[in-house]
Design an enzyme around this catalytic site. Structure first.
Site, PDB file in Angstrom:
ATOM      1  CG  HIS A   1      -3.210   3.933   2.193  1.00 26.35           C
ATOM      2  ND1 HIS A   1      -3.721   3.424   0.858  1.00 26.35           N
ATOM      3  CD2 HIS A   1      -3.249   2.504   3.120  1.00 26.35           C
ATOM      4  CE1 HIS A   1      -3.813   2.226   0.892  1.00 26.35           C
ATOM      5  NE2 HIS A   1      -3.717   1.462   2.051  1.00 26.35           N
TER       6      HIS A   1
ATOM      7  CB  CYS B   1      -0.894  -0.018   1.320  1.00 23.52           C
ATOM      8  SG  CYS B   1      -2.215  -1.263   0.925  1.00 23.52           S
TER       9      CYS B   1
ATOM     10  CG  ASN C   1      -6.910  -0.597   0.900  1.00 23.81           C
ATOM     11  OD1 ASN C   1      -5.878   0.143   0.046  1.00 23.81           O
ATOM     12  ND2 ASN C   1      -6.127  -1.108   2.084  1.00 23.81           N
TER      13      ASN C   1
HETATM   14  O1  UT7 Z   1      -3.728  -0.963   3.682  1.00 26.79           O
HETATM   15  C1  UT7 Z   1      -3.066  -1.978   4.214  1.00 26.79           C
HETATM   16  C2  UT7 Z   1      -3.020  -1.790   5.672  1.00 26.79           C
HETATM   17  N1  UT7 Z   1      -4.375  -2.244   5.947  1.00 26.79           N
HETATM   18  C3  UT7 Z   1      -4.854  -1.801   6.893  1.00 26.79           C
HETATM   19  O2  UT7 Z   1      -4.691  -0.919   7.532  1.00 26.79           O
HETATM   20  C4  UT7 Z   1      -6.034  -2.509   7.810  1.00 26.79           C
HETATM   21  C5  UT7 Z   1      -5.990  -2.491   9.013  1.00 26.79           C
HETATM   22  N2  UT7 Z   1      -7.197  -3.137   9.793  1.00 26.79           N
HETATM   23  C6  UT7 Z   1      -8.393  -2.698   9.696  1.00 26.79           C
HETATM   24  O3  UT7 Z   1      -8.839  -1.811   9.090  1.00 26.79           O
HETATM   25  C7  UT7 Z   1      -9.270  -3.424  10.715  1.00 26.79           C
HETATM   26  O4  UT7 Z   1      -8.457  -4.318  11.743  1.00 26.79           O
HETATM   27  C8  UT7 Z   1     -10.385  -4.384   9.976  1.00 26.79           C
HETATM   28  C9  UT7 Z   1     -11.185  -3.340   9.268  1.00 26.79           C
HETATM   29  C10 UT7 Z   1      -9.378  -5.481   9.087  1.00 26.79           C
HETATM   30  C11 UT7 Z   1     -11.255  -4.982  11.074  1.00 26.79           C
HETATM   31  O5  UT7 Z   1     -11.766  -4.424  12.040  1.00 26.79           O
HETATM   32  P1  UT7 Z   1     -11.445  -4.623  13.610  1.00 26.79           P
HETATM   33  O6  UT7 Z   1     -12.154  -3.578  14.375  1.00 26.79           O
HETATM   34  O7  UT7 Z   1      -9.958  -4.771  13.822  1.00 26.79           O
HETATM   35  O8  UT7 Z   1     -12.294  -5.906  13.878  1.00 26.79           O
HETATM   36  P2  UT7 Z   1     -11.623  -7.422  14.598  1.00 26.79           P
HETATM   37  O9  UT7 Z   1     -10.673  -7.849  13.536  1.00 26.79           O
HETATM   38  O10 UT7 Z   1     -11.091  -6.788  15.705  1.00 26.79           O
HETATM   39  O11 UT7 Z   1     -12.945  -8.033  14.770  1.00 26.79           O
HETATM   40  C12 UT7 Z   1     -13.887  -7.870  15.640  1.00 26.79           C
HETATM   41  C13 UT7 Z   1     -15.143  -8.734  15.383  1.00 26.79           C
HETATM   42  C14 UT7 Z   1     -14.695  -9.928  15.563  1.00 26.79           C
HETATM   43  O12 UT7 Z   1     -15.735 -10.800  16.239  1.00 26.79           O
HETATM   44  P3  UT7 Z   1     -15.407 -11.274  17.772  1.00 26.79           P
HETATM   45  O13 UT7 Z   1     -14.252 -12.253  17.629  1.00 26.79           O
HETATM   46  O14 UT7 Z   1     -15.513  -9.860  18.292  1.00 26.79           O
HETATM   47  O15 UT7 Z   1     -16.776 -11.981  17.846  1.00 26.79           O
HETATM   48  C15 UT7 Z   1     -14.786 -10.439  13.891  1.00 26.79           C
HETATM   49  O16 UT7 Z   1     -14.888 -12.113  13.840  1.00 26.79           O
HETATM   50  O17 UT7 Z   1     -15.760  -8.352  14.292  1.00 26.79           O
HETATM   51  C16 UT7 Z   1     -15.739  -9.692  13.362  1.00 26.79           C
HETATM   52  N3  UT7 Z   1     -15.773  -9.390  11.929  1.00 26.79           N
HETATM   53  C17 UT7 Z   1     -16.544  -9.281  11.318  1.00 26.79           C
HETATM   54  N4  UT7 Z   1     -17.814  -9.041  11.532  1.00 26.79           N
HETATM   55  C18 UT7 Z   1     -18.760  -8.598  10.386  1.00 26.79           C
HETATM   56  C19 UT7 Z   1     -14.518  -9.312  11.218  1.00 26.79           C
HETATM   57  N5  UT7 Z   1     -14.895  -9.053   9.823  1.00 26.79           N
HETATM   58  C20 UT7 Z   1     -16.268  -8.905  10.160  1.00 26.79           C
HETATM   59  C21 UT7 Z   1     -17.073  -8.551   8.960  1.00 26.79           C
HETATM   60  N6  UT7 Z   1     -18.247  -8.326   9.296  1.00 26.79           N
HETATM   61  N7  UT7 Z   1     -16.866  -8.093   7.742  1.00 26.79           N
END
Ligand code: UT7
Length: 331
Positions: free
Chosen positions: A256, A116, A286
């Site tokens: 970004h 990225c 993204n």
């Molecule tokens: O461009 C390159 C660099 N990339 C980035 O900068 C991406 C950085 N990361 C992120 O933007 C975020 O971490 C994500 C958007 C990928 C995920 O968001 P998050 O707030 O970190 O969510 P998480 O992974 O901590 O998941 C929270 C909960 C989990 O459920 P439990 O374990 O709390 O029950 C996940 O299973 O949300 C769940 N979850 C979803 N729920 C509905 C994960 N993905 C989804 C989804 N829809 N698509």
């Protein structure tokens, strides 16, 4: 004699027609519009459909728009760099094909890959060629067909990425405009947090790698998020500090587009009002190497000669950094 700086003198962009909304994703994986919107800021992204169309298709369209807007003869371009994490092929440079297709027959061309941060690093590369005095017209294109490496059964990645391309022309400037300063970093500790396991020299393609879905992007979102928030904000703050820029001096943050929460954290750290933050993540998601030039293209009409732009990006590798650039023209 005043020092020659490297300015962006034209931009162009392209996104494919097909709009993949959060509603469509709800039919593919266990997710919902509310979760995606609040956790990422994304409402929809563009996907390139059609047999035989790769990243070069997006790059060519963006370059052609720039050439048309600027009424530029492609034969004048001396170098084309395609910043991409999804080249058409592993070996033949996508940029060489793009150069031939747009009629840039006097240019040499190559690809640059830093996930990225590809376009951000590419800005440094393009500017260096201009500052050296060896070249006068360098075309930098950021293009990615992320849908080609996305697993549409994995809700943690498929909701984030989209396809697109943007192009920027770099030319010499003697008024002190263009690239002023850069702070670019990388740290290989990040390689396991955001990657595509197979298809490279470490793990060549095999029946096994296909079966194990290792040709799709994987990310440990939570960890990447933490590194991204800290490092994007730190590098933008560092660029401001060492150039004596207060929040009043910064006209625009060009961040970004990975997650609206990361963008907000960066702009808060810089003390910037939302009105100074370029944002189109809600429409494109993204697009990896294309986020920065897509922003420039979308906001071009609002940019004024002399505006102070601070770019910031973070990506796989890890790679990240910030660039301070003075805008060089009124459109
Ligand atoms: O461009 C390159 C660099 N990339 C980035 O900068 C991406 C950085 N990361 C992120 O933007 C975020 O971490 C994500 C958007 C990928 C995920 O968001 P998050 O707030 O970190 O969510 P998480 O992974 O901590 O998941 C929270 C909960 C989990 O459920 P439990 O374990 O709390 O029950 C996940 O299973 O949300 C769940 N979850 C979803 N729920 C509905 C994960 N993905 C989804 C989804 N829809 N698509």
């Amino acid at each position: 004699m005043s020092k020659t700086t490297a300015a962006i003198t034209a931009v162009g962009s392209y996104v494919p027609d097909f709009v993949m909304t959060n509603k469509i994703l709800e039919t593919l994986v266990d997710t919902n519009d509310e979760w995606i919107t609040t956790r990422t800021g994304i409402k929809e992204r563009r996907i390139l459909k059609g047999e035989g169309l790769g990243t070069s298709y997006l790059a060519i369209k963006a370059a052609e728009q720039l050439l048309e807007k600027r009424k530029l003869d492609p034969k004048e371009i001396e170098l084309i760099i395609v910043a991409t994490a999804t080249p058409d092929m592993m070996v033949a440079a996508t940029a060489a094909y793009v150069a031939s297709e747009i009629g840039a027959t006097n240019a040499f061309a190559y690809d640059l890959q830093a996930a990225c941060s590809s376009f951000l690093y590419g800005m440094s590369t393009a500017a260096s060629y201009i500052e050296s005095g060896r070249y006068k017209k360098v075309l930098l294109i950021g293009a990615d067909k992320m849908s080609s490496i996305i697993d549409y059964t994995d809700r943690t990645t498929c909701i984030i990425f989209g396809d697109g391309a943007g192009a920027a022309l770099f030319e010499p400037n003697n008024e002190g405009l263009g690239l002023q300063d850069e702070y670019l970093r990388s740290d290989g500790v990040g390689r396991n947090f955001l990657k595509m396991d197979a298809g490279g020299s470490l793990l060549p393609a095999s029946e096994e790698t296909v079966k194990n879905r290792q040709h799709f992007i994987y990310q440990d979102g939570k960890s990447v998020f933490k590194f991204a928030v800290t490092n994007m904000a730190d590098s933008a703050a560092k660029i401001m500090e060492r150039n004596n820029l207060s929040h009043n001096d910064v006209s625009w943050l060009v961040p970004h587009q990975a997650n609206k929460r990361i963008i907000d954290a960066t702009s808060n750290r810089m003390g910037l009002d939302d009105s100074k933050v370029m944002m189109n993540i809600q429409r494109y998601g993204n697009t990896t190497s294309a986020t920065l030039p897509l922003l420039l293209s979308d906001y071009e009409s609002q940019l004024k000669k002399g505006d102070n732009l601070v770019f910031a990006a973070f990506g796989g590798g890890f790679t990240w950094g910030s660039i301070y650039l003075k805008w060089a023209y009124n459109s």
